[in-house]
Design a protein around this motif. Sequence first.
Motif, PDB file in Angstrom:
ATOM      1  N   GLU A  45       0.831  -1.208   0.000  1.00 43.22           N
ATOM      2  CA  GLU A  45       0.000   0.000   0.000  1.00 43.22           C
ATOM      3  C   GLU A  45       0.867   1.259   0.000  1.00 43.22           C
ATOM      4  O   GLU A  45       0.559   2.221  -0.702  1.00 43.22           O
ATOM      5  CB  GLU A  45      -0.937   0.005   1.218  1.00 43.22           C
ATOM      6  CG  GLU A  45      -2.032  -1.037   1.147  1.00 43.22           C
ATOM      7  CD  GLU A  45      -2.968  -0.822  -0.028  1.00 43.22           C
ATOM      8  OE1 GLU A  45      -3.287   0.338  -0.344  1.00 43.22           O
ATOM      9  OE2 GLU A  45      -3.370  -1.831  -0.629  1.00 43.22           O
ATOM     10  N   ASP A  46       1.948   1.247   0.774  1.00 40.70           N
ATOM     11  CA  ASP A  46       2.851   2.401   0.801  1.00 40.70           C
ATOM     12  C   ASP A  46       3.489   2.628  -0.565  1.00 40.70           C
ATOM     13  O   ASP A  46       3.596   3.756  -1.045  1.00 40.70           O
ATOM     14  CB  ASP A  46       3.944   2.209   1.860  1.00 40.70           C
ATOM     15  CG  ASP A  46       3.403   2.252   3.277  1.00 40.70           C
ATOM     16  OD1 ASP A  46       2.261   2.734   3.467  1.00 40.70           O
ATOM     17  OD2 ASP A  46       4.122   1.793   4.189  1.00 40.70           O
ATOM     18  N   GLU A  47       3.927   1.538  -1.186  1.00 37.63           N
ATOM     19  CA  GLU A  47       4.561   1.657  -2.504  1.00 37.63           C
ATOM     20  C   GLU A  47       3.558   2.148  -3.547  1.00 37.63           C
ATOM     21  O   GLU A  47       3.883   2.995  -4.386  1.00 37.63           O
ATOM     22  CB  GLU A  47       5.144   0.313  -2.932  1.00 37.63           C
ATOM     23  CG  GLU A  47       5.921   0.391  -4.222  1.00 37.63           C
ATOM     24  CD  GLU A  47       6.608  -0.904  -4.586  1.00 37.63           C
ATOM     25  OE1 GLU A  47       7.217  -0.941  -5.665  1.00 37.63           O
ATOM     26  OE2 GLU A  47       6.555  -1.863  -3.809  1.00 37.63           O
ATOM     27  N   LEU A  48       2.330   1.640  -3.491  1.00 33.66           N
ATOM     28  CA  LEU A  48       1.300   2.094  -4.420  1.00 33.66           C
ATOM     29  C   LEU A  48       1.011   3.580  -4.244  1.00 33.66           C
ATOM     30  O   LEU A  48       0.857   4.308  -5.232  1.00 33.66           O
ATOM     31  CB  LEU A  48       0.008   1.298  -4.223  1.00 33.66           C
ATOM     32  CG  LEU A  48      -0.033  -0.068  -4.882  1.00 33.66           C
ATOM     33  CD1 LEU A  48      -1.303  -0.807  -4.475  1.00 33.66           C
ATOM     34  CD2 LEU A  48       0.047   0.043  -6.381  1.00 33.66           C
ATOM     35  N   ALA A  49       0.945   4.033  -3.001  1.00 32.90           N
ATOM     36  CA  ALA A  49       0.695   5.454  -2.749  1.00 32.90           C
ATOM     37  C   ALA A  49       1.818   6.302  -3.325  1.00 32.90           C
ATOM     38  O   ALA A  49       1.579   7.360  -3.926  1.00 32.90           O
ATOM     39  CB  ALA A  49       0.553   5.698  -1.253  1.00 32.90           C
ATOM     40  N   LEU A  50       3.057   5.850  -3.164  1.00 32.09           N
ATOM     41  CA  LEU A  50       4.210   6.573  -3.704  1.00 32.09           C
ATOM     42  C   LEU A  50       4.161   6.623  -5.231  1.00 32.09           C
ATOM     43  O   LEU A  50       4.354   7.683  -5.841  1.00 32.09           O
ATOM     44  CB  LEU A  50       5.510   5.918  -3.239  1.00 32.09           C
ATOM     45  CG  LEU A  50       6.802   6.520  -3.752  1.00 32.09           C
ATOM     46  CD1 LEU A  50       6.972   7.943  -3.212  1.00 32.09           C
ATOM     47  CD2 LEU A  50       7.985   5.672  -3.338  1.00 32.09           C
ATOM     48  N   LEU A  51       3.875   5.501  -5.856  1.00 32.98           N
ATOM     49  CA  LEU A  51       3.806   5.450  -7.318  1.00 32.98           C
ATOM     50  C   LEU A  51       2.663   6.302  -7.864  1.00 32.98           C
ATOM     51  O   LEU A  51       2.819   6.978  -8.882  1.00 32.98           O
ATOM     52  CB  LEU A  51       3.656   4.008  -7.794  1.00 32.98           C
ATOM     53  CG  LEU A  51       4.879   3.118  -7.572  1.00 32.98           C
ATOM     54  CD1 LEU A  51       4.540   1.665  -7.881  1.00 32.98           C
ATOM     55  CD2 LEU A  51       6.055   3.583  -8.409  1.00 32.98           C
TER      56      LEU A  51
END
Length: 91
Positions: A45-51
């Motif tokens: 979820e953190d990586e998706l938010a960053l992307l």
Amino acid sequence: MAPRPTGGRFGTSQAKPNATPKTLRTWSRDADDSPAASGASQDIEDELALLRAENSGPTKAEKERQLERKILRRAAAHGRAGGRNTGGTRS
């Protein structure tokens, strides 16, 4: 042999011929409850938010291309107007 689901979340049961839909639901529930799964889920979820944040607007290179196109359009319009307001002469 137990009936196999035809698709959806448990559609991968063909690889395990003895896996019933109930067994798959149990495995899924157990995996959802495990701490490793929840930690990995948060990382995803953190990586998706960053992307998503990175992809939300134009990049620096895209902004530069937009500015270049704007300058070229103005220069082309200026050339079509006969070069007025340049202070020079045309030959």
